[in-house]
Scaffold this active site. Structure first.
Site, PDB file in Angstrom:
ATOM      1  N   CYS A  47       1.571   4.335   5.836  1.00 29.72           N
ATOM      2  CA  CYS A  47       2.223   4.650   4.563  1.00 29.72           C
ATOM      3  C   CYS A  47       1.164   5.042   3.538  1.00 29.72           C
ATOM      4  O   CYS A  47       0.239   4.276   3.274  1.00 29.72           O
ATOM      5  CB  CYS A  47       3.012   3.429   4.069  1.00 29.72           C
ATOM      6  SG  CYS A  47       3.502   3.553   2.343  1.00 29.72           S
ATOM      7  N   CYS A  50       0.626   2.430   0.512  1.00 27.96           N
ATOM      8  CA  CYS A  50       0.194   1.042   0.691  1.00 27.96           C
ATOM      9  C   CYS A  50      -1.277   0.887   0.268  1.00 27.96           C
ATOM     10  O   CYS A  50      -2.065   1.846   0.345  1.00 27.96           O
ATOM     11  CB  CYS A  50       0.368   0.632   2.155  1.00 27.96           C
ATOM     12  SG  CYS A  50       2.013  -0.020   2.542  1.00 27.96           S
ATOM     13  N   ALA A  56      -3.443  11.848   2.286  1.00 23.68           N
ATOM     14  CA  ALA A  56      -3.704  13.194   2.809  1.00 23.68           C
ATOM     15  C   ALA A  56      -4.765  13.914   1.989  1.00 23.68           C
ATOM     16  O   ALA A  56      -5.486  14.772   2.494  1.00 23.68           O
ATOM     17  CB  ALA A  56      -2.401  13.995   2.826  1.00 23.68           C
ATOM     18  N   ASN A 150      14.168   7.875  -6.048  1.00 22.47           N
ATOM     19  CA  ASN A 150      15.037   8.148  -4.906  1.00 22.47           C
ATOM     20  C   ASN A 150      14.855   6.988  -3.941  1.00 22.47           C
ATOM     21  O   ASN A 150      13.824   6.875  -3.286  1.00 22.47           O
ATOM     22  CB  ASN A 150      14.648   9.458  -4.217  1.00 22.47           C
ATOM     23  CG  ASN A 150      14.868  10.657  -5.100  1.00 22.47           C
ATOM     24  OD1 ASN A 150      15.788  10.684  -5.925  1.00 22.47           O
ATOM     25  ND2 ASN A 150      14.020  11.663  -4.961  1.00 22.47           N
ATOM     26  N   SER A 158      11.197  10.445   1.113  1.00 22.70           N
ATOM     27  CA  SER A 158      10.316  10.717   2.250  1.00 22.70           C
ATOM     28  C   SER A 158       9.462   9.511   2.595  1.00 22.70           C
ATOM     29  O   SER A 158       8.762   9.502   3.607  1.00 22.70           O
ATOM     30  CB  SER A 158       9.416  11.928   1.950  1.00 22.70           C
ATOM     31  OG  SER A 158       8.643  11.688   0.784  1.00 22.70           O
ATOM     32  N   HIS A 161       8.265   3.095   0.879  1.00 18.24           N
ATOM     33  CA  HIS A 161       7.497   2.181   0.023  1.00 18.24           C
ATOM     34  C   HIS A 161       8.158   2.173  -1.368  1.00 18.24           C
ATOM     35  O   HIS A 161       8.529   3.238  -1.877  1.00 18.24           O
ATOM     36  CB  HIS A 161       6.052   2.661  -0.094  1.00 18.24           C
ATOM     37  CG  HIS A 161       5.148   1.654  -0.720  1.00 18.24           C
ATOM     38  ND1 HIS A 161       4.266   0.887   0.009  1.00 18.24           N
ATOM     39  CD2 HIS A 161       5.013   1.248  -2.005  1.00 18.24           C
ATOM     40  CE1 HIS A 161       3.626   0.060  -0.806  1.00 18.24           C
ATOM     41  NE2 HIS A 161       4.063   0.277  -2.039  1.00 18.24           N
ATOM     42  N   HIS A 163       8.825   2.853  -4.765  1.00 17.18           N
ATOM     43  CA  HIS A 163       8.131   3.688  -5.746  1.00 17.18           C
ATOM     44  C   HIS A 163       9.117   4.598  -6.470  1.00 17.18           C
ATOM     45  O   HIS A 163      10.233   4.838  -6.002  1.00 17.18           O
ATOM     46  CB  HIS A 163       7.055   4.550  -5.062  1.00 17.18           C
ATOM     47  CG  HIS A 163       7.606   5.698  -4.257  1.00 17.18           C
ATOM     48  ND1 HIS A 163       8.220   5.535  -3.032  1.00 17.18           N
ATOM     49  CD2 HIS A 163       7.653   7.037  -4.514  1.00 17.18           C
ATOM     50  CE1 HIS A 163       8.602   6.710  -2.552  1.00 17.18           C
ATOM     51  NE2 HIS A 163       8.285   7.646  -3.438  1.00 17.18           N
ATOM     52  N   GLN A 165       9.020   8.222  -9.365  1.00 19.64           N
ATOM     53  CA  GLN A 165       8.209   9.405  -9.670  1.00 19.64           C
ATOM     54  C   GLN A 165       8.392   9.792 -11.132  1.00 19.64           C
ATOM     55  O   GLN A 165       9.381   9.405 -11.770  1.00 19.64           O
ATOM     56  CB  GLN A 165       8.633  10.583  -8.791  1.00 19.64           C
ATOM     57  CG  GLN A 165       8.462  10.357  -7.309  1.00 19.64           C
ATOM     58  CD  GLN A 165       8.843  11.607  -6.510  1.00 19.64           C
ATOM     59  OE1 GLN A 165       8.278  12.681  -6.698  1.00 19.64           O
ATOM     60  NE2 GLN A 165       9.811  11.457  -5.635  1.00 19.64           N
TER      61      GLN A 165
HETATM   62 ZN   LIG Z   1       3.779   1.306   1.949  1.00 15.86          ZN
END
Ligand SMILES: [Zn+2]
Length: 339
Positions: A47, A50, A56, A150, A158, A161, A163, A165
């Site tokens: 993830c 995390c 990326a 979302n 997607s 976790h 969260h 935005q």
């Molecule tokens: Zn996570």
């Protein structure tokens, strides 16, 4: 009261909503959602949100404790979007998709949601909402700051976790323009009255649509709810932005919001999918912004425990929504879910 085949006017969006509770009785052979509540690990090395994980972008997340905010590695809006060549041709009109996209982690725990975290952590999350908006609004190129979450695969999330935005927009969105115009028009034609406070306290449906009330805010199903279990968390003091709430008001809002999230989980008997929107006034210096009343809208994509609500066919064509559940019934179910 029956709401079958009843149109209800949505005063904040200036549009009709069709209430068609009878349509919920239709035979259903379409898609049903999973109510599987398989547990997730507390930490998932795959993830990208995390603690300690390499994203990326090559950045390594700190071993954070509490909340964590970063710029989105795959943003829809770019801080240095290229400015297209100017043109007078309306049919070829373009502009830079400039702005900022932030990701806000509610907890280092991969397996929790806002409904699960401690009250103290919930207040830290709310303080993050406030500081993020305040910081982003300082940029004069930003015209609107939208926080949203979302939650759940049904919303297209997607990453599971916990969260939310932030989109920092270089323009005022269509919905915000509608809401601003409606609230300003209502105030100007009703001796300065506040539209949302009038809605909360309306004698015709105050008791039937109220879901929860705390010292500083109320939770209602809107009279012209567009989604079956839509609710609004509305501060009683009509501030235009979350940044104007006092610490006491902010913490009260946070805990009332969390209780509402727990209410959805109890009703749908799982971590309930939800789209949550924080409706701050635009920050573009328009004089009508002063009539704006900040609130949080929660819009579950479900029409009952297992059926998704699709915006297809007529709704996609009309941009007017058919709600298959009587709002008064939704309010009653939500009120009863935690009792
Ligand atoms: Zn996570």
């Amino acid at each position: 009261m029956t709401a079958n085949w009843q149109r209800r006017w949505h005063p904040l969006l200036d549009q009709w909503v069709v209430i068609a509770a009878n349509s919920a009785q239709r035979p259903w052979s379409g898609v049903v959602t999973s109510t599987d509540t398989a547990t997730r690990p507390q930490h998932d090395p795959a993830c990208y949100l995390c603690p300690g994980v390499t994203r990326a972008s090559g950045h390594i997340n700190p071993d954070y404790d509490g909340v964590f905010a970063i710029d989105n590695d795959f943003p829809a809006l770019a801080t240095h979007a290229p400015e297209p060549a100017p043109t007078e041709d309306l049919l070829c009109k373009t502009a830079a998709a400039s702005g900022q996209c932030r990701v806000l982690c509610w907890s280092p725990r991969h397996d929790l949601t806002l409904a699960d975290i401690s009250a103290a952590q919930m207040c830290r999350v709310a303080e993050l909402w406030q500081t993020e908006v305040a910081t982003i609004e300082l940029n004069p190129q930003v015209k609107q700051v939208l926080i949203f979450e979302n939650k759940g695969v049904e919303t297209g999330a997607s990453n599971l976790h916990p969260h939310g935005q932030i989109y920092a927009l270089p323009f005022v969105s269509d919905n915000a323009q509608r809401m601003r115009g409606a609230q300003a028009n209502y105030a100007k034609t009703n001796h300065g009255d506040d539209l949302l406070n009038r809605l909360i306290n309306h004698p015709a449906h105050k008791d039937t649509l109220l879901v929860d009330q705390s010292e500083h805010c109320s939770v209602i199903v809107p009279f012209a709810a567009r989604f079956s279990y839509e609710t609004w968390v509305v501060p009683h003091r009509p501030v235009s932005s979350i940044t104007e709430l006092t610490p006491a008001e902010l913490h009260d809002l946070a805990l009332t919001y969390q209780r509402n999230a727990q209410r959805y989980d109890a009703l749908f008997q799982r971590p309930a999918p939800n789209i949550t929107l924080f409706h701050n006034a635009p920050c573009d210096d328009h004089t009508d912004n002063k009539h704006w009343h900040f609130h949080i809208a929660m819009q579950p994509p479900l029409r009952d425990q297992t059926k998704l609500k699709y915006l297809a066919g007529a709704e996609a064509g009309m941009n007017n929504i058919v709600n298959p559940l009587q709002p008064e019934q939704a309010a009653r179910q939500l009120r009863d879910s935690l009792s």
